[in-house]
Structures are given as structure tokens and as C-alpha cells.
Design a protein around this motif. Sequence first.
Motif, PDB file in Angstrom:
ATOM      1  N   ARG A   1       5.454  63.342  17.394  1.00 55.27           N
ATOM      2  CA  ARG A   1       6.294  62.050  16.980  1.00 55.27           C
ATOM      3  C   ARG A   1       7.174  61.894  17.767  1.00 55.27           C
ATOM      4  O   ARG A   1       7.925  60.719  17.813  1.00 55.27           O
ATOM      5  CB  ARG A   1       6.693  62.368  15.366  1.00 55.27           C
ATOM      6  N   SER A   2       7.980  62.676  18.763  1.00 54.75           N
ATOM      7  CA  SER A   2       9.022  62.553  19.541  1.00 54.75           C
ATOM      8  C   SER A   2       8.583  61.742  20.783  1.00 54.75           C
ATOM      9  O   SER A   2       9.544  61.518  21.592  1.00 54.75           O
ATOM     10  CB  SER A   2       9.873  63.759  19.716  1.00 54.75           C
ATOM     11  N   HIS A   3       7.282  62.008  21.261  1.00 50.50           N
ATOM     12  CA  HIS A   3       7.045  61.221  22.416  1.00 50.50           C
ATOM     13  C   HIS A   3       7.271  59.898  22.350  1.00 50.50           C
ATOM     14  O   HIS A   3       6.849  59.138  21.348  1.00 50.50           O
ATOM     15  CB  HIS A   3       5.489  61.718  22.810  1.00 50.50           C
ATOM     16  N   PRO A   4       7.832  59.248  23.249  1.00 53.39           N
ATOM     17  CA  PRO A   4       8.234  57.795  23.370  1.00 53.39           C
ATOM     18  C   PRO A   4       7.031  56.949  23.159  1.00 53.39           C
ATOM     19  O   PRO A   4       7.143  55.962  22.163  1.00 53.39           O
ATOM     20  CB  PRO A   4       8.889  57.538  24.737  1.00 53.39           C
ATOM     21  N   ARG A   5       6.007  57.079  23.867  1.00 59.28           N
ATOM     22  CA  ARG A   5       4.814  56.300  23.805  1.00 59.28           C
ATOM     23  C   ARG A   5       4.041  56.341  22.216  1.00 59.28           C
ATOM     24  O   ARG A   5       3.696  55.288  21.391  1.00 59.28           O
ATOM     25  CB  ARG A   5       3.915  56.586  24.539  1.00 59.28           C
TER      26      ARG A   5
ATOM     27  N   THR B   1      -2.755  59.348  25.335  1.00 63.71           N
ATOM     28  CA  THR B   1      -1.255  59.440  25.876  1.00 63.71           C
ATOM     29  C   THR B   1      -1.008  60.474  26.612  1.00 63.71           C
ATOM     30  O   THR B   1      -0.254  60.392  27.672  1.00 63.71           O
ATOM     31  CB  THR B   1      -0.276  59.243  24.671  1.00 63.71           C
TER      32      THR B   1
ATOM     33  N   ALA C   1       5.837  57.413  19.529  1.00 64.67           N
ATOM     34  CA  ALA C   1       6.921  56.926  18.559  1.00 64.67           C
ATOM     35  C   ALA C   1       6.668  55.538  18.504  1.00 64.67           C
ATOM     36  O   ALA C   1       6.699  54.798  17.322  1.00 64.67           O
ATOM     37  CB  ALA C   1       8.165  57.270  18.985  1.00 64.67           C
ATOM     38  N   ARG C   2       6.409  54.754  19.587  1.00 65.38           N
ATOM     39  CA  ARG C   2       6.131  53.391  19.315  1.00 65.38           C
ATOM     40  C   ARG C   2       4.757  52.945  18.682  1.00 65.38           C
ATOM     41  O   ARG C   2       4.802  52.075  17.784  1.00 65.38           O
ATOM     42  CB  ARG C   2       5.973  52.646  20.866  1.00 65.38           C
TER      43      ARG C   2
ATOM     44  N   TYR D   1       3.834  69.757  23.378  1.00 60.86           N
ATOM     45  CA  TYR D   1       3.448  68.775  22.202  1.00 60.86           C
ATOM     46  C   TYR D   1       2.507  69.578  21.368  1.00 60.86           C
ATOM     47  O   TYR D   1       1.365  68.904  21.234  1.00 60.86           O
ATOM     48  CB  TYR D   1       3.031  67.217  22.601  1.00 60.86           C
TER      49      TYR D   1
END
Length: 97
Positions: A67-71, A50, A73-74, A60
Motif C-alpha cells: 500500500r505504501s508504493h506510490p503507483r 507494477t 497507492a494511486r 514489498y
Amino acid sequence: MSDPICPLCHRPIPPDVPQSQHHLIPRLKGGKGGPTILLHDICHREIHATLSEADLARSYNTAEALRSHPRLARFIAWVRKRPPGFGSKIPGRRRMR
């Protein structure tokens, strides 16, 4: 003694499951000898699929930030539904650019 907990997905890491040490600041960006965290191998591979080394070093470099990164998190929402010993059957890396 209980199994260590993956700081990315918060699932236990059984001793028979592939695991990886993740340098919070990549070694190539000055993190050699710096702090590391123990992750499931599948979680570690997703981080590197990612994010670039520069992004990891710059923005990061903590488990909370990852954990806060959108991908991611998904991915975490998806992998938390899997058993602790779950590993991907798909070889190779996936990098989204």
C-alpha cells in the motif's frame, strides 16, 4: 457470514468476483509454502504489473508495504471508488519500468 476484505484496497471481496491468492514472497524467490493473502483479481494484477518479483521479495512483502508504493497507492485511491465487484475490462498486463 460477511465477505472477506481485500488487504490492498480494503473493499469486500464478493464470492462471485474473481479473486487471487498473492504470495507475499514470490514462489520463485523462496516463498513457496509461505504466507499468502486473498485479493481481488484486479488488485493482484496491478501488483504484478507494477513490481518485479525481486522488488516484491526484497521490499514489498507485506500488505502495508504494498500500500505504501506510490503507483499502488494511486491505484488504491482510484479502485476504492469502484464497487466491490468491479473488474477491469482491459485484458493483459501493464508493467511500468
